[in-house]
Design a protein around this motif. Sequence first.
Motif, PDB file in Angstrom:
ATOM      1  N   SER A  52     -49.072  65.755  44.974  1.00 56.44           N
ATOM      2  CA  SER A  52     -50.353  65.072  44.776  1.00 56.44           C
ATOM      3  C   SER A  52     -51.240  65.813  43.804  1.00 56.44           C
ATOM      4  O   SER A  52     -51.138  67.030  43.631  1.00 56.44           O
ATOM      5  CB  SER A  52     -51.086  64.920  46.120  1.00 56.44           C
ATOM      6  N   GLY A  53     -52.127  65.023  43.184  1.00 56.47           N
ATOM      7  CA  GLY A  53     -53.148  65.571  42.310  1.00 56.47           C
ATOM      8  C   GLY A  53     -54.507  65.089  42.754  1.00 56.47           C
ATOM      9  O   GLY A  53     -54.723  63.885  42.936  1.00 56.47           O
ATOM     10  N   GLY A  54     -55.441  66.019  42.997  1.00 61.13           N
ATOM     11  CA  GLY A  54     -56.797  65.661  43.387  1.00 61.13           C
ATOM     12  C   GLY A  54     -56.858  64.829  44.649  1.00 61.13           C
ATOM     13  O   GLY A  54     -56.179  65.114  45.647  1.00 61.13           O
ATOM     14  N   VAL A  55     -57.652  63.750  44.604  1.00 68.70           N
ATOM     15  CA  VAL A  55     -57.827  62.901  45.786  1.00 68.70           C
ATOM     16  C   VAL A  55     -56.566  62.089  46.078  1.00 68.70           C
ATOM     17  O   VAL A  55     -56.482  61.409  47.105  1.00 68.70           O
ATOM     18  CB  VAL A  55     -59.061  61.992  45.594  1.00 68.70           C
TER      19      VAL A  55
ATOM     20  N   PRO B  60     -37.789  66.795  60.122  1.00 68.78           N
ATOM     21  CA  PRO B  60     -37.510  66.863  58.683  1.00 68.78           C
ATOM     22  C   PRO B  60     -38.259  68.011  58.010  1.00 68.78           C
ATOM     23  O   PRO B  60     -39.455  68.207  58.259  1.00 68.78           O
ATOM     24  CB  PRO B  60     -38.023  65.516  58.171  1.00 68.78           C
ATOM     25  N   PRO B  61     -37.599  68.786  57.153  1.00 70.16           N
ATOM     26  CA  PRO B  61     -38.310  69.783  56.354  1.00 70.16           C
ATOM     27  C   PRO B  61     -39.264  69.070  55.390  1.00 70.16           C
ATOM     28  O   PRO B  61     -38.948  67.998  54.869  1.00 70.16           O
ATOM     29  CB  PRO B  61     -37.193  70.500  55.592  1.00 70.16           C
ATOM     30  N   VAL B  62     -40.427  69.654  55.165  1.00 71.95           N
ATOM     31  CA  VAL B  62     -41.436  69.054  54.299  1.00 71.95           C
ATOM     32  C   VAL B  62     -41.922  70.091  53.299  1.00 71.95           C
ATOM     33  O   VAL B  62     -42.190  71.240  53.661  1.00 71.95           O
ATOM     34  CB  VAL B  62     -42.635  68.533  55.121  1.00 71.95           C
ATOM     35  N   THR B  63     -42.028  69.684  52.040  1.00 76.37           N
ATOM     36  CA  THR B  63     -42.652  70.521  51.017  1.00 76.37           C
ATOM     37  C   THR B  63     -43.907  69.811  50.525  1.00 76.37           C
ATOM     38  O   THR B  63     -43.851  68.652  50.105  1.00 76.37           O
ATOM     39  CB  THR B  63     -41.706  70.765  49.829  1.00 76.37           C
ATOM     40  N   TRP B  64     -45.037  70.507  50.590  1.00 78.08           N
ATOM     41  CA  TRP B  64     -46.333  69.955  50.194  1.00 78.08           C
ATOM     42  C   TRP B  64     -46.760  70.623  48.891  1.00 78.08           C
ATOM     43  O   TRP B  64     -46.954  71.826  48.827  1.00 78.08           O
ATOM     44  CB  TRP B  64     -47.359  70.216  51.292  1.00 78.08           C
ATOM     45  N   ILE B  65     -46.892  69.830  47.839  1.00 79.99           N
ATOM     46  CA  ILE B  65     -47.265  70.346  46.513  1.00 79.99           C
ATOM     47  C   ILE B  65     -48.554  69.646  46.093  1.00 79.99           C
ATOM     48  O   ILE B  65     -48.601  68.418  45.989  1.00 79.99           O
ATOM     49  CB  ILE B  65     -46.162  70.074  45.478  1.00 79.99           C
ATOM     50  N   HIS B  66     -49.597  70.431  45.851  1.00 76.19           N
ATOM     51  CA  HIS B  66     -50.895  69.830  45.519  1.00 76.19           C
ATOM     52  C   HIS B  66     -51.555  70.571  44.370  1.00 76.19           C
ATOM     53  O   HIS B  66     -51.487  71.811  44.296  1.00 76.19           O
ATOM     54  CB  HIS B  66     -51.824  69.858  46.738  1.00 76.19           C
ATOM     55  N   GLY B  67     -52.172  69.818  43.483  1.00 75.56           N
ATOM     56  CA  GLY B  67     -52.899  70.407  42.373  1.00 75.56           C
ATOM     57  C   GLY B  67     -54.312  69.878  42.280  1.00 75.56           C
ATOM     58  O   GLY B  67     -54.560  68.691  42.502  1.00 75.56           O
ATOM     59  N   CYS B  68     -55.272  70.765  41.963  1.00 73.24           N
ATOM     60  CA  CYS B  68     -56.652  70.362  41.719  1.00 73.24           C
ATOM     61  C   CYS B  68     -57.308  71.422  40.842  1.00 73.24           C
ATOM     62  O   CYS B  68     -56.677  72.423  40.479  1.00 73.24           O
ATOM     63  CB  CYS B  68     -57.434  70.167  43.020  1.00 73.24           C
ATOM     64  N   ARG B  69     -58.567  71.238  40.500  1.00 73.56           N
ATOM     65  CA  ARG B  69     -59.196  72.135  39.538  1.00 73.56           C
ATOM     66  C   ARG B  69     -59.446  73.532  40.103  1.00 73.56           C
ATOM     67  O   ARG B  69     -59.252  74.524  39.416  1.00 73.56           O
ATOM     68  CB  ARG B  69     -60.516  71.543  39.041  1.00 73.56           C
TER      69      ARG B  69
ATOM     70  N   TYR C 253     -54.056  75.646  41.091  1.00 72.70           N
ATOM     71  CA  TYR C 253     -55.457  75.532  40.685  1.00 72.70           C
ATOM     72  C   TYR C 253     -55.538  75.654  39.165  1.00 72.70           C
ATOM     73  O   TYR C 253     -55.092  76.649  38.586  1.00 72.70           O
ATOM     74  CB  TYR C 253     -56.305  76.634  41.315  1.00 72.70           C
ATOM     75  N   GLU C 254     -56.133  74.669  38.520  1.00 75.84           N
ATOM     76  CA  GLU C 254     -56.219  74.683  37.054  1.00 75.84           C
ATOM     77  C   GLU C 254     -57.118  75.795  36.530  1.00 75.84           C
ATOM     78  O   GLU C 254     -56.814  76.425  35.514  1.00 75.84           O
ATOM     79  CB  GLU C 254     -56.763  73.338  36.553  1.00 75.84           C
ATOM     80  N   ASN C 255     -58.237  76.039  37.206  1.00 77.57           N
ATOM     81  CA  ASN C 255     -59.287  76.883  36.631  1.00 77.57           C
ATOM     82  C   ASN C 255     -59.411  78.271  37.240  1.00 77.57           C
ATOM     83  O   ASN C 255     -60.329  79.007  36.894  1.00 77.57           O
ATOM     84  CB  ASN C 255     -60.648  76.174  36.755  1.00 77.57           C
ATOM     85  N   GLU C 256     -58.536  78.642  38.139  1.00 77.11           N
ATOM     86  CA  GLU C 256     -58.682  79.958  38.749  1.00 77.11           C
ATOM     87  C   GLU C 256     -57.361  80.433  39.334  1.00 77.11           C
ATOM     88  O   GLU C 256     -56.455  79.642  39.607  1.00 77.11           O
ATOM     89  CB  GLU C 256     -59.746  79.922  39.857  1.00 77.11           C
TER      90      GLU C 256
ATOM     91  N   ARG D 272     -51.715  73.606  35.976  1.00 75.51           N
ATOM     92  CA  ARG D 272     -51.412  72.307  36.553  1.00 75.51           C
ATOM     93  C   ARG D 272     -50.055  72.335  37.256  1.00 75.51           C
ATOM     94  O   ARG D 272     -49.246  73.232  37.027  1.00 75.51           O
ATOM     95  CB  ARG D 272     -51.446  71.233  35.462  1.00 75.51           C
ATOM     96  N   VAL D 273     -49.821  71.334  38.090  1.00 76.43           N
ATOM     97  CA  VAL D 273     -48.579  71.281  38.863  1.00 76.43           C
ATOM     98  C   VAL D 273     -47.376  71.252  37.927  1.00 76.43           C
ATOM     99  O   VAL D 273     -47.290  70.420  37.017  1.00 76.43           O
ATOM    100  CB  VAL D 273     -48.557  70.035  39.772  1.00 76.43           C
ATOM    101  N   GLU D 274     -46.463  72.185  38.135  1.00 81.09           N
ATOM    102  CA  GLU D 274     -45.209  72.254  37.372  1.00 81.09           C
ATOM    103  C   GLU D 274     -44.042  72.297  38.353  1.00 81.09           C
ATOM    104  O   GLU D 274     -43.823  73.311  39.021  1.00 81.09           O
ATOM    105  CB  GLU D 274     -45.185  73.481  36.461  1.00 81.09           C
ATOM    106  N   LEU D 275     -43.304  71.203  38.445  1.00 80.66           N
ATOM    107  CA  LEU D 275     -42.189  71.151  39.388  1.00 80.66           C
ATOM    108  C   LEU D 275     -41.049  72.070  38.973  1.00 80.66           C
ATOM    109  O   LEU D 275     -40.236  72.463  39.823  1.00 80.66           O
ATOM    110  CB  LEU D 275     -41.686  69.709  39.517  1.00 80.66           C
ATOM    111  N   GLU D 276     -40.977  72.413  37.694  1.00 78.00           N
ATOM    112  CA  GLU D 276     -39.936  73.321  37.222  1.00 78.00           C
ATOM    113  C   GLU D 276     -39.954  74.628  38.000  1.00 78.00           C
ATOM    114  O   GLU D 276     -38.907  75.197  38.312  1.00 78.00           O
ATOM    115  CB  GLU D 276     -40.132  73.593  35.726  1.00 78.00           C
TER     116      GLU D 276
END
Length: 403
Positions: free
Chosen positions: A272-275, A297-306, A333-336, A347-351
């Motif tokens: 996810s990104g932001g809201v 189920p195993p879960v991976t949570w990937i989130h990006g925001c500023r 976190y984009e800014n910190e 930003r989120v990089e799945l690589e």
Amino acid sequence: MTTDQIQLVKSTVPILKEHGVLLTSHFYKRMFVHNPELKHVFNMGNQQNSKQQTALAMAVLAYAEHIENPAVLMPAVDHIGHKHTSLDIRPEHYAIVGQHLIASISEVLGDAASPELLEAWTLAYQQLAAIMSGHEQKIYSQQTAKKGGWTGWRPFVVCERVKESNEITSFYLYPSDGGDVADYLPGQYISLRLFLPELNLLQPRQYSISCSPNGKYYRISVKREAGSKHPDGMISNRLHDHIYAGDIVELTAPAGSFVLNKQTPSRKVFISGGVGQTPLLSMLEDIVAKPDTQGVPPVTWIHGCRSEQVHAFKDKIAEICTSYKQLDQHIFYENEQSPAKNHYQGRVELEILKNEILKPETDYYICGPAPFISKHYEFLIANGVPVETIHFEEFGPASLQLN
């Protein structure tokens, strides 16, 4: 429709590809002049940013291309049908739309719009309207069959506001009549309607339900659109600035086809990104509250925001990580920079996470802005992920054609 009429409709495909948005823009302007009451039904923000015109142009083009076998469009019909029922679209609206669509074809094409072409498109539209309204009636029937179900607009009271970050606030909505709350599938949304004095209009907006089904209330988590006087952000900002505990809002029943797949105990990866995390949070809460009987189920949570300041639900996710050992989270976190484990700058990089997330029997759920969805969808496809295991939700009218 005759074979000749079908061919006439298909002959307009090149025109629709090149001038479809011009046609639909003309259509909406025409319809709102002659039927201004529909301004209360349509999201006028999407009119100004051209999203609605583009979405309709793509839908008309797809129908013309597949008019000989419209059954292949059923996934799109279902997606649009959920949007329409959430806005309380009824069969009588199709008659108004058809009248203005055919008139717009005539006015935009001019001499090229022969009587035969207009008749063919009239029959084609009637066929499409019958398919759409028939499917939507099934959705309405399913909604009313539920305990606590309803159709149309129902008043709900705001019982609580919770600030989740510097930008996002949650609103807890209970039926004002004290009745039951209809169940829903994790990932679905509700439409909320408010009166906007700035436009002198009632305006609907769709918000993902950000909690798992609980039988008591719906929770929406809304981002403030800072400095926005554009209709696109007016409802969100009015919720932040004018709606408090005890106030009444109107809702339609939960809808949407972007939902958690409970058919298999497969691994889940939420991106996810932001809201955009709001529907995914509903899915995650449902998984940890009701683990699948076939296994956890195993879960991976990937989130990006500023930044951390605008990162909503970070404490909630951390709490779930503590109790649900099968959950791993990765935050960008984009800014910190953050000293915390599994936190990254940028930003989120799945690589970076490919060794963890690229595994067989995995379902992927992506939600965020359109460029965010496209980027990560394309990464998964490029790395051999089957298209049927990738699910995404684009807020607003659909503009992405990825599957």
